[in-house]
Design an enzyme around this catalytic site. Structure first.
Site, PDB file in Angstrom:
ATOM      1  N   THR A 140      -9.697   3.411   6.689  1.00 36.75           N
ATOM      2  CA  THR A 140      -9.380   2.095   7.242  1.00 36.75           C
ATOM      3  C   THR A 140      -7.903   1.964   7.610  1.00 36.75           C
ATOM      4  OG1 THR A 140      -9.014   1.182   5.031  1.00 36.75           O
ATOM      5  CG2 THR A 140     -11.237   0.984   5.937  1.00 36.75           C
TER       6      THR A 140
ATOM      7  N   ASN B  45      -4.486   9.476   1.801  1.00 35.07           N
ATOM      8  CA  ASN B  45      -5.104   8.795   2.936  1.00 35.07           C
ATOM      9  C   ASN B  45      -5.568   9.774   4.011  1.00 35.07           C
ATOM     10  OD1 ASN B  45      -5.123   6.164   2.122  1.00 35.07           O
ATOM     11  ND2 ASN B  45      -3.442   5.490   3.442  1.00 35.07           N
ATOM     12  N   GLU B  46      -4.633  10.588   4.490  1.00 34.33           N
ATOM     13  CA  GLU B  46      -4.957  11.474   5.604  1.00 34.33           C
ATOM     14  C   GLU B  46      -3.931  12.578   5.749  1.00 34.33           C
ATOM     15  OE1 GLU B  46      -1.966   8.854   6.788  1.00 34.33           O
ATOM     16  OE2 GLU B  46      -3.985   7.987   6.882  1.00 34.33           O
TER      17      GLU B  46
ATOM     18  N   ASN C 250      -6.481   6.171  10.606  1.00 35.68           N
ATOM     19  CA  ASN C 250      -7.725   6.625  11.229  1.00 35.68           C
ATOM     20  C   ASN C 250      -8.409   5.499  12.002  1.00 35.68           C
ATOM     21  OD1 ASN C 250     -10.262   8.433  11.400  1.00 35.68           O
ATOM     22  ND2 ASN C 250     -11.008   6.660  10.279  1.00 35.68           N
TER      23      ASN C 250
ATOM     24  N   ASP D  61       0.816  -1.208   0.000  1.00 35.07           N
ATOM     25  CA  ASP D  61       0.000   0.000   0.000  1.00 35.07           C
ATOM     26  C   ASP D  61       0.855   1.266   0.000  1.00 35.07           C
ATOM     27  OD1 ASP D  61      -2.554  -1.192  -0.017  1.00 35.07           O
ATOM     28  OD2 ASP D  61      -2.430  -1.601   2.129  1.00 35.07           O
TER      29      ASP D  61
ATOM     30  N   ASP E   8      -2.328  13.552  21.784  1.00 31.90           N
ATOM     31  CA  ASP E   8      -1.084  13.226  21.081  1.00 31.90           C
ATOM     32  C   ASP E   8      -1.104  13.753  19.656  1.00 31.90           C
ATOM     33  OD1 ASP E   8       0.035  11.987  23.245  1.00 31.90           O
ATOM     34  OD2 ASP E   8      -0.250   9.947  22.518  1.00 31.90           O
TER      35      ASP E   8
END
Length: 250
Positions: free
Chosen positions: A150, A109-110, A153, A39, A139
């Site tokens: 998925t 993704n994020e 997160n 990935d 944090d």
């Protein structure tokens, strides 16, 4: 096809066999890019090919392979031709450091902010110009796309979001105050601003996928719908199906 591989023995050996069988073109000349790896390598390939606007068909030569198809050498051309397209829109991060320098990066993704030292981070959260949380001691925090929901997160106990839901997840990482806050679901058009409090005592870094910016004072996050990334999946094994299935895994 342009057949690219991660720098692992398994992926490089698979690339050599596929190139001998199917040929090789440069990414600029190819109609489709085949990515062999895990990935992480697929995300790296997506970032490298943003400007090329080529569809990417990934095959798993790594570990998890959530964003990838199963590896098979047979009928690669037919599989690519029959594949279904999923369009992803990444997040654009605009991070301003304590010295005023501005850095921009895309997060497929994020986008996350993370404490840099033993000190917890303190954040102020603003959504569409309204301060929604004056102070969050934690944090860090994650803003996730559906495709990334998925990944980190989910590990931070954030929600899984179906593709096409038009939603982003804002998830705290180890929230201390308010202790019971579990995050929020936001419209995909939301403009999110994270301001770091009590700097430089509590230094914070910002990360968009693999791009990290240290000592940030403010991070602005919004979906960039001017950028479209095309991922190809085998019929019956699309990303939508995988995200849905993940919600029922024991």
């Amino acid at each position: 096809m342009a057949i690219l591989a991660a720098d692992t023995a398994e992926a490089l050996a698979a690339q050599a066999r596929l190139v001998a069988r199917w040929g090789q073109h440069s990414p600029d000349q190819a109609d489709v890019i085949v990515a062999l790896g895990g990935d992480g390598f697929l995300l790296e390939t997506l970032h490298r090919c943003v400007e090329r606007k080529r569809p990417i068909y990934g095959m798993n030569c790594g570990s998890v392979g959530f964003l990838l198809n199963d590896f098979q050498e047979e009928d690669l051309g037919g599989r690519v031709a029959a594949a279904r397209t999923v369009i992803l829109h990444p997040l654009r991060m605009r991070a301003t450091t304590v010295d005023g320098t501005v850095h921009e990066a895309l997060g497929i993704n994020e986008v996350s902010v993370l404490r840099q030292t033993r000190q917890t981070a303190k954040l102020r959260i603003t959504v569409d110009g309204i301060v929604r949380m004056p102070e969050l001691t934690c944090d860090g925090a994650i803003v996730s796309t559906p495709a990334g929901s998925t990944a980190y997160n989910l590990s931070a106990h954030g929600p899984i979001i179906p593709l096409g839901a038009g939603i982003l997840a804002l998830t705290p990482i180890s929230a201390f105050r308010p202790r019971r806050w579990r995050g929020a679901l936001l419209p995909h058009r939301a403009k999110i601003v994270l301001d770091m409090l009590e700097l430089p005592k509590r230094p914070v870094s910002a990360v968009a996928d693999s791009t990290e910016v240290r000592d940030v004072a403010r991070v602005e996050i919004a979906e960039d719908r001017t950028v479209s990334l095309n991922l190809l999946f085998d019929p019956g094994k699309t990303l939508e199906e995988r995200i849905l299935k993940e919600q029922f895994e024991p």
